[in-house]
Design a protein around this motif. Structure first.
Motif, PDB file in Angstrom:
ATOM      1  N   ALA A 157      43.710  30.130  38.958  1.00  0.00           N
ATOM      2  CA  ALA A 157      43.676  30.260  40.411  1.00  0.00           C
ATOM      3  C   ALA A 157      43.375  31.696  40.839  1.00  0.00           C
ATOM      4  CB  ALA A 157      45.005  29.813  41.002  1.00  0.00           C
ATOM      5  N   ALA A 158      42.944  31.839  42.087  1.00  0.00           N
ATOM      6  CA  ALA A 158      42.586  33.160  42.619  1.00  0.00           C
ATOM      7  C   ALA A 158      43.779  34.100  42.655  1.00  0.00           C
ATOM      8  CB  ALA A 158      42.003  33.012  44.029  1.00  0.00           C
ATOM      9  N   SER A 159      44.980  33.568  42.851  1.00  0.00           N
ATOM     10  CA  SER A 159      46.165  34.431  42.946  1.00  0.00           C
ATOM     11  C   SER A 159      46.546  35.044  41.611  1.00  0.00           C
ATOM     12  CB  SER A 159      47.357  33.650  43.508  1.00  0.00           C
ATOM     13  OG  SER A 159      47.624  32.499  42.733  1.00  0.00           O
ATOM     14  N   GLY A 160      45.859  34.660  40.536  1.00  0.00           N
ATOM     15  CA  GLY A 160      46.079  35.296  39.250  1.00  0.00           C
ATOM     16  C   GLY A 160      45.225  36.522  39.040  1.00  0.00           C
ATOM     17  N   ALA A 161      44.407  36.895  40.014  1.00  0.00           N
ATOM     18  CA  ALA A 161      43.490  38.037  39.877  1.00  0.00           C
ATOM     19  C   ALA A 161      43.839  39.108  40.901  1.00  0.00           C
ATOM     20  CB  ALA A 161      42.042  37.590  40.092  1.00  0.00           C
ATOM     21  N   GLY A 162      43.516  40.359  40.566  1.00  0.00           N
ATOM     22  CA  GLY A 162      43.677  41.456  41.517  1.00  0.00           C
ATOM     23  C   GLY A 162      45.085  41.639  42.000  1.00  0.00           C
ATOM     24  N   GLY A 186      27.375  37.651  49.486  1.00  0.00           N
ATOM     25  CA  GLY A 186      26.933  39.045  49.369  1.00  0.00           C
ATOM     26  C   GLY A 186      27.841  39.863  48.474  1.00  0.00           C
ATOM     27  N   GLU A 187      28.277  40.997  48.988  1.00  0.00           N
ATOM     28  CA  GLU A 187      29.109  41.904  48.202  1.00  0.00           C
ATOM     29  C   GLU A 187      30.603  41.600  48.329  1.00  0.00           C
ATOM     30  OE1 GLU A 187      27.773  44.168  46.174  1.00  0.00           O
ATOM     31  OE2 GLU A 187      25.823  43.347  46.789  1.00  0.00           O
ATOM     32  N   ASN A 188      30.962  40.532  49.018  1.00  0.00           N
ATOM     33  CA  ASN A 188      32.373  40.231  49.284  1.00  0.00           C
ATOM     34  C   ASN A 188      33.019  39.443  48.146  1.00  0.00           C
ATOM     35  OD1 ASN A 188      32.490  41.214  52.176  1.00  0.00           O
ATOM     36  ND2 ASN A 188      30.836  39.724  52.333  1.00  0.00           N
ATOM     37  N   THR A 189      32.865  39.945  46.925  1.00  0.00           N
ATOM     38  CA  THR A 189      33.390  39.217  45.773  1.00  0.00           C
ATOM     39  C   THR A 189      34.798  39.639  45.390  1.00  0.00           C
ATOM     40  OG1 THR A 189      32.323  40.796  44.281  1.00  0.00           O
ATOM     41  CG2 THR A 189      31.093  38.795  44.818  1.00  0.00           C
ATOM     42  N   GLY A 190      35.318  40.726  45.964  1.00  0.00           N
ATOM     43  CA  GLY A 190      36.682  41.151  45.668  1.00  0.00           C
ATOM     44  C   GLY A 190      36.873  41.449  44.193  1.00  0.00           C
ATOM     45  N   PRO A 191      37.983  41.006  43.591  1.00  0.00           N
ATOM     46  CA  PRO A 191      38.244  41.304  42.181  1.00  0.00           C
ATOM     47  C   PRO A 191      37.504  40.396  41.207  1.00  0.00           C
ATOM     48  CG  PRO A 191      40.049  40.036  43.066  1.00  0.00           C
ATOM     49  CD  PRO A 191      39.113  40.298  44.221  1.00  0.00           C
ATOM     50  N   PHE A 192      36.634  39.541  41.719  1.00  0.00           N
ATOM     51  CA  PHE A 192      35.929  38.585  40.872  1.00  0.00           C
ATOM     52  C   PHE A 192      34.540  39.102  40.511  1.00  0.00           C
ATOM     53  CE2 PHE A 192      38.467  36.102  44.024  1.00  0.00           C
ATOM     54  CZ  PHE A 192      39.520  35.809  43.171  1.00  0.00           C
ATOM     55  N   PRO A 193      33.999  38.667  39.364  1.00  0.00           N
ATOM     56  CA  PRO A 193      32.674  39.136  38.954  1.00  0.00           C
ATOM     57  C   PRO A 193      31.520  38.450  39.676  1.00  0.00           C
ATOM     58  CG  PRO A 193      33.550  37.648  37.298  1.00  0.00           C
ATOM     59  CD  PRO A 193      34.651  37.864  38.305  1.00  0.00           C
ATOM     60  N   GLY A 194      31.805  37.569  40.590  1.00  0.00           N
ATOM     61  CA  GLY A 194      30.791  36.873  41.363  1.00  0.00           C
ATOM     62  C   GLY A 194      31.464  36.053  42.441  1.00  0.00           C
ATOM     63  N   PRO A 195      30.696  35.285  43.217  1.00  0.00           N
ATOM     64  CA  PRO A 195      31.301  34.455  44.267  1.00  0.00           C
ATOM     65  C   PRO A 195      32.179  33.363  43.665  1.00  0.00           C
ATOM     66  CG  PRO A 195      28.967  33.933  44.017  1.00  0.00           C
ATOM     67  CD  PRO A 195      29.221  35.138  43.174  1.00  0.00           C
ATOM     68  N   LEU A 196      33.360  33.176  44.244  1.00  0.00           N
ATOM     69  CA  LEU A 196      34.270  32.139  43.767  1.00  0.00           C
ATOM     70  C   LEU A 196      34.251  30.903  44.653  1.00  0.00           C
ATOM     71  CD1 LEU A 196      36.344  31.418  41.591  1.00  0.00           C
ATOM     72  CD2 LEU A 196      38.113  32.435  43.035  1.00  0.00           C
ATOM     73  N   ALA A 197      34.059  31.070  45.952  1.00  0.00           N
ATOM     74  CA  ALA A 197      33.990  29.922  46.859  1.00  0.00           C
ATOM     75  C   ALA A 197      32.802  29.034  46.477  1.00  0.00           C
ATOM     76  CB  ALA A 197      33.845  30.392  48.299  1.00  0.00           C
ATOM     77  N   LEU A 198      33.007  27.734  46.450  1.00  0.00           N
ATOM     78  CA  LEU A 198      31.982  26.759  46.059  1.00  0.00           C
ATOM     79  C   LEU A 198      31.417  27.058  44.672  1.00  0.00           C
ATOM     80  CD1 LEU A 198      29.945  26.339  49.394  1.00  0.00           C
ATOM     81  CD2 LEU A 198      31.988  25.117  48.645  1.00  0.00           C
ATOM     82  N   ASN A 199      32.259  27.607  43.800  1.00  0.00           N
ATOM     83  CA  ASN A 199      31.758  28.059  42.516  1.00  0.00           C
ATOM     84  C   ASN A 199      32.901  28.103  41.512  1.00  0.00           C
ATOM     85  OD1 ASN A 199      29.644  28.938  40.891  1.00  0.00           O
ATOM     86  ND2 ASN A 199      29.903  31.098  41.402  1.00  0.00           N
ATOM     87  N   VAL A 200      32.573  28.226  40.233  1.00  0.00           N
ATOM     88  CA  VAL A 200      33.549  28.574  39.196  1.00  0.00           C
ATOM     89  C   VAL A 200      32.957  29.710  38.378  1.00  0.00           C
ATOM     90  CG1 VAL A 200      34.543  26.253  39.059  1.00  0.00           C
ATOM     91  CG2 VAL A 200      32.674  26.876  37.528  1.00  0.00           C
ATOM     92  N   LEU A 201      33.826  30.551  37.845  1.00  0.00           N
ATOM     93  CA  LEU A 201      33.384  31.739  37.116  1.00  0.00           C
ATOM     94  C   LEU A 201      33.958  31.698  35.700  1.00  0.00           C
ATOM     95  CD1 LEU A 201      34.072  34.335  39.947  1.00  0.00           C
ATOM     96  CD2 LEU A 201      31.825  33.531  39.193  1.00  0.00           C
ATOM     97  N   PRO A 202      33.106  31.545  34.680  1.00  0.00           N
ATOM     98  CA  PRO A 202      33.608  31.439  33.300  1.00  0.00           C
ATOM     99  C   PRO A 202      33.927  32.790  32.682  1.00  0.00           C
ATOM    100  CG  PRO A 202      31.242  31.241  33.295  1.00  0.00           C
ATOM    101  CD  PRO A 202      31.641  31.371  34.751  1.00  0.00           C
ATOM    102  N   TRP A 203      34.700  33.580  33.407  1.00  0.00           N
ATOM    103  CA  TRP A 203      35.065  34.906  32.929  1.00  0.00           C
ATOM    104  C   TRP A 203      36.309  35.375  33.656  1.00  0.00           C
ATOM    105  CZ3 TRP A 203      33.943  37.680  28.841  1.00  0.00           C
ATOM    106  CH2 TRP A 203      34.347  39.017  28.796  1.00  0.00           C
ATOM    107  N   SER A 204      37.252  35.935  32.878  1.00  0.00           N
ATOM    108  CA  SER A 204      38.484  36.458  33.457  1.00  0.00           C
ATOM    109  C   SER A 204      38.991  37.568  32.553  1.00  0.00           C
ATOM    110  CB  SER A 204      39.528  35.342  33.567  1.00  0.00           C
ATOM    111  OG  SER A 204      40.734  35.819  34.104  1.00  0.00           O
ATOM    112  N   GLY A 205      39.179  38.755  33.107  1.00  0.00           N
ATOM    113  CA  GLY A 205      39.657  39.866  32.314  1.00  0.00           C
ATOM    114  C   GLY A 205      38.561  40.869  32.021  1.00  0.00           C
TER     115      GLY A 205
END
Length: 352
Positions: free
Chosen positions: A159-164, A198-217
């Motif tokens: 989940a997003a609350s596990g980042a940043g 755009g650039e509003n990705t926060g602590p994530f390596p890419g967009p998370l909304a409507l997406n999944v990111l196969p990377w953490s850490g």
């Protein structure tokens, strides 16, 4: 009468700290003074604990005077700097960060699985595993105790609350959801979600909304991420299986709170499916919720705000009588952080 011990909650204003303050209100009253500690910018503010408004103290050496046990709910660099200070002042430290998890002189503890490990703490510190490990280890550990775990393959949907540090990830996801809301065609063409965010990705390596990111850490060895290495190493330490074969993939998903893990576990001995259900249904800290035909299986939306690990989709794997597949969910701010730390702390003070 022996006075009740003094507890310091370091990081009281963060996402995990907020969960901790709620739990302290509802758990057994084993503490005397509860001292809230945070960064200097939060000093002077107040937060409710057990129905009382407590002033937040700045994190400094004086904050640990007279403290018996300190819960550290802070990022790794802060814990590495201040946990030894708290120990030097006479406190036992329970730390939720990764600062000490690999230290052989610091026990890594899950009370349902290896409570005895907390008794020997050469550095005066006990570490709590990461939220992904905690989402799966209680259920897997219960099965291991009966059948002997031989191999583990997991895919964690984090989940997003596990980042940043928790709140940063949540705020970034909510901002992104606002940017894509109403975009009916978004997600139907290459790159359109990325352009909308755009650039509003926060602590994530890419967009998370409507997406999944196969990377953490951060990058680890042989293409693994630090999060994936931690799941492997922490599982081995907690279960006492240094040679356990573990393959982990961590995927960040657009969920606010609640980690899910798809688990493939192979054991040393045959696993009767009915017996596996019985073990999971009766293990402390586990709720078996497993009737897919009736729509009964755990999801993050259902388990957020609860304490146990929820388990469903328990089934035989690939016609192998020694292997199971299952799906687990847990609130990463509660059992995945605050609850496990509080359980460790309570077990320590009740043994004093």
């Amino acid at each position: 009468m022996t006075p009740k011990p003094t507890l310091a909650v370091v990081g009281a204003t963060g996402a995990v700290g907020s969960a901790m303050l709620q739990m302290l209100t509802h758990h057994a009253d084993v503490w005397g003074e509860i001292r809230l500690v945070s960064s200097p910018r939060s000093a002077g503010r107040k937060a409710p604990v057990r129905g009382v408004e407590c002033e937040i103290l700045a994190l400094d050496e004086d904050a640990f005077e007279g403290v018996d046990l300190a819960l550290f709910l802070v990022p790794e660099p802060v814990a590495a700097r201040w946990a030894p200070v708290a120990v030097a002042k006479g406190a036992v430290v329970v730390d939720t960060s990764a600062a000490f998890r690999a230290d052989p002189d610091v026990p890594l503890v899950v009370p349902e699985t290896n409570p005895h490990a907390a008794r020997v703490r050469p550095r005066g510190i006990v570490a709590s595993p990461g939220c992904t490990t905690l989402a799966l280890i209680v259920a897997v550990g219960a099965l291991h105790a009966e059948f002997g775990l031989a191999e583990l393959v997991v895919t964690a949907q984090q989940a997003a609350s596990g980042a940043g540090a928790g709140q940063a990830g949540v705020e970034a996801l909510r901002a992104q959801l606002g940017l894509v809301a109403g975009g009916g065609d978004l997600g139907t063409h290459p790159g359109d979600v990325r352009r909308a965010i755009g650039e509003n990705t926060g602590p994530f390596p890419g967009p998370l909304a409507l997406n999944v990111l196969p990377w953490s850490g951060t990058p680890g060895a042989d293409g693994a991420s630090s999060e994936e290495e931690r799941v492997r190493d922490e599982t081995r330490r907690v279960l006492g299986l240094p040679g356990l074969r573990v393959a982990a993939t961590c995927v960040r998903v657009p969920v606010i709170t609640g980690h899910s893990v798809s688990v493939h576990a192979r054991f040393e001995h045959p696993v009767p499916l009915g017996r596996a259900h019985e073990i999971l249904a009766t293990s402390p800290g586990v709720v078996l919720y497993d009737d897919p035909a009736a729509g009964d299986f755990p999801t993050p939306a259902d388990v957020v705000g609860t304490d146990p690990t929820w388990v469903g989709r328990v089934r035989r794997s690939m016609d192998d009588d020694r292997a199971l597949d299952l799906f687990v969910c847990a609130d990463n701010l509660r059992k995945g952080a605050a609850l496990n730390a509080l359980q460790i702390a309570e077990s320590i003070v009740t043994a004093l």
